[in-house]
Design an enzyme around this catalytic site. Structure first.
Site, PDB file in Angstrom:
ATOM      1  N   ARG A 126      41.552 -70.777   8.270  1.00  0.00           N
ATOM      2  CA  ARG A 126      40.876 -69.620   8.663  1.00  0.00           C
ATOM      3  C   ARG A 126      39.498 -69.988   9.174  1.00  0.00           C
ATOM      4  O   ARG A 126      39.179 -69.124  10.410  1.00  0.00           O
ATOM      5  CB  ARG A 126      40.979 -68.891   7.050  1.00  0.00           C
ATOM      6  N   ASN A 143      33.181 -50.949  12.622  1.00  0.00           N
ATOM      7  CA  ASN A 143      34.491 -50.776  12.197  1.00  0.00           C
ATOM      8  C   ASN A 143      34.831 -49.274  11.678  1.00  0.00           C
ATOM      9  O   ASN A 143      33.692 -48.518  11.258  1.00  0.00           O
ATOM     10  CB  ASN A 143      35.069 -51.818  11.180  1.00  0.00           C
ATOM     11  N   THR A 144      35.824 -48.878  11.644  1.00  0.00           N
ATOM     12  CA  THR A 144      36.095 -47.426  11.389  1.00  0.00           C
ATOM     13  C   THR A 144      37.045 -47.643  10.066  1.00  0.00           C
ATOM     14  O   THR A 144      37.908 -48.605   9.853  1.00  0.00           O
ATOM     15  CB  THR A 144      36.890 -46.579  12.370  1.00  0.00           C
ATOM     16  N   HIS A 145      36.735 -46.668   9.203  1.00  0.00           N
ATOM     17  CA  HIS A 145      37.722 -46.684   8.099  1.00  0.00           C
ATOM     18  C   HIS A 145      38.110 -45.040   7.838  1.00  0.00           C
ATOM     19  O   HIS A 145      37.472 -44.142   7.791  1.00  0.00           O
ATOM     20  CB  HIS A 145      36.844 -47.001   6.814  1.00  0.00           C
ATOM     21  N   ASP A 155      30.020 -56.235   7.326  1.00  0.00           N
ATOM     22  CA  ASP A 155      29.389 -56.969   6.324  1.00  0.00           C
ATOM     23  C   ASP A 155      30.577 -57.910   5.766  1.00  0.00           C
ATOM     24  O   ASP A 155      31.586 -57.665   6.163  1.00  0.00           O
ATOM     25  CB  ASP A 155      28.582 -56.391   5.732  1.00  0.00           C
ATOM     26  N   GLY A 198      32.000 -57.211   2.945  1.00  0.00           N
ATOM     27  CA  GLY A 198      32.507 -56.389   2.155  1.00  0.00           C
ATOM     28  C   GLY A 198      33.880 -55.902   2.679  1.00  0.00           C
ATOM     29  O   GLY A 198      34.158 -56.025   3.921  1.00  0.00           O
ATOM     30  N   ASP A 208      35.055 -52.559   3.827  1.00  0.00           N
ATOM     31  CA  ASP A 208      34.411 -51.316   4.215  1.00  0.00           C
ATOM     32  C   ASP A 208      33.326 -50.861   3.439  1.00  0.00           C
ATOM     33  O   ASP A 208      32.961 -49.750   2.823  1.00  0.00           O
ATOM     34  CB  ASP A 208      35.613 -50.165   3.767  1.00  0.00           C
TER      35      ASP A 208
END
Length: 205
Positions: A69, A111-113, A145, A147, A149
Site C-alpha cells: 500500500r 473530498n466530499t462526504h 487529513d 482521519g 471524513d
C-alpha cells in the site's frame, strides 16, 4: 481573477458525475480553474471516459499492481504532483490516501462526504442519517487529513430529510447539493486562494 487558471487534478473511482460538473464549470473562463488531469484507481470506468472526451490527460494506479500500500500511495502522490495542482479533488475516489500522499499534497486535497460533518462519518452517511432520525442532513467539502471524513471543513450544504425518504432518494438529493457545493467552493478556492488555519479554512490569500 487569477492571471492564469488554477490547476485541478481530479481523482475518481466510478461514474464521474462530480468530475463532469467540474469539467462543465471549467469550460467557462470566468470559473478561474481548469482540470489538468484525472487519475483513477481502476480501469474501465465512466469517469475516465468523461475525461478522455474532454481531452484531459488520465492515469490509473491500481492497488493490486503494487507490492505494498505505501508503494501505491507514493506512486499516486508522484503522479498527482507531476501535474503541479493547486487543488486536488477526490470525486468519488474510493481509496484512502496515506502518509506519503498527505505529506506532499494534503492541504491541497479536498473530498466530499454525504452528511454534515462531523455527523455520520464513513461509507453510509445517508443511511445513518435516516436511521438516526435527523430532519436535516447534507454534504460537506473538507480538506483531507489522516482521519475518515475528519478534515477541516471548506463548505457545507444542507438537505432536508423528507418523511417518506429512502436511503436512495435522500442520497440522490444530497448528490445534487454536493455537486453544486463542490463547483462553487472549488471555484472560490481557485479564484481567491485559501489557507488552512487549524480547523478553519479561510478563502483569500
Amino acid at each position: 481573477m487569477p492571471a492564469t487558471p488554477a490547476r485541478i487534478v481530479v481523482l475518481v473511482s466510478g461514474a464521474g458525475t462530480n468530475l463532469q460538473a467540474l469539467l462543465d464549470a471549467a469550460a467557462d473562463p470566468a470559473y478561474g480553474a481548469e482540470v489538468v488531469a484525472v487519475g483513477a484507481d481502476r480501469d474501465g470506468i465512466e469517469a475516465l471516459e468523461r475525461a478522455r472526451r474532454a481531452e484531459v490527460p488520465t492515469f490509473v494506479h491500481r492497488l493490486r499492481d503494487f507490492a505494498t500500500r505505501p508503494e501505491w500511495d507514493a506512486a499516486l502522490a508522484g503522479s498527482v504532483a507531476s501535474y503541479r495542482p493547486d487543488v486536488v479533488v477526490l470525486a468519488g475516489f474510493m481509496k484512502l490516501v496515506g502518509p506519503d500522499y498527505l505529506a506532499a499534497l494534503g492541504q491541497r486535497t479536498v473530498n466530499t462526504h454525504p452528511a454534515l460533518s462531523p455527523a455520520f462519518p464513513g461509507m453510509h452517511g445517508p443511511r445513518d442519517a435516516l436511521e438516526y432520525g435527523v430532519k436535516v442532513t447534507g454534504a460537506t467539502l473538507f480538506v483531507v487529513d489522516r482521519g475518515v471524513d475528519t478534515g477541516p471543513i471548506v463548505a457545507q450544504a444542507a438537505v432536508p430529510v423528507a418523511d417518506d425518504d429512502t436511503e436512495e432518494t435522500l442520497h440522490e438529493r444530497i448528490k445534487v447539493a454536493e455537486r453544486a457545493m463542490l463547483v462553487e467552493a472549488v471555484g472560490r478556492m481557485a479564484r481567491e486562494g485559501y489557507r488552512v488555519e487549524g480547523r478553519r479554512v479561510r478563502f483569500g490569500d
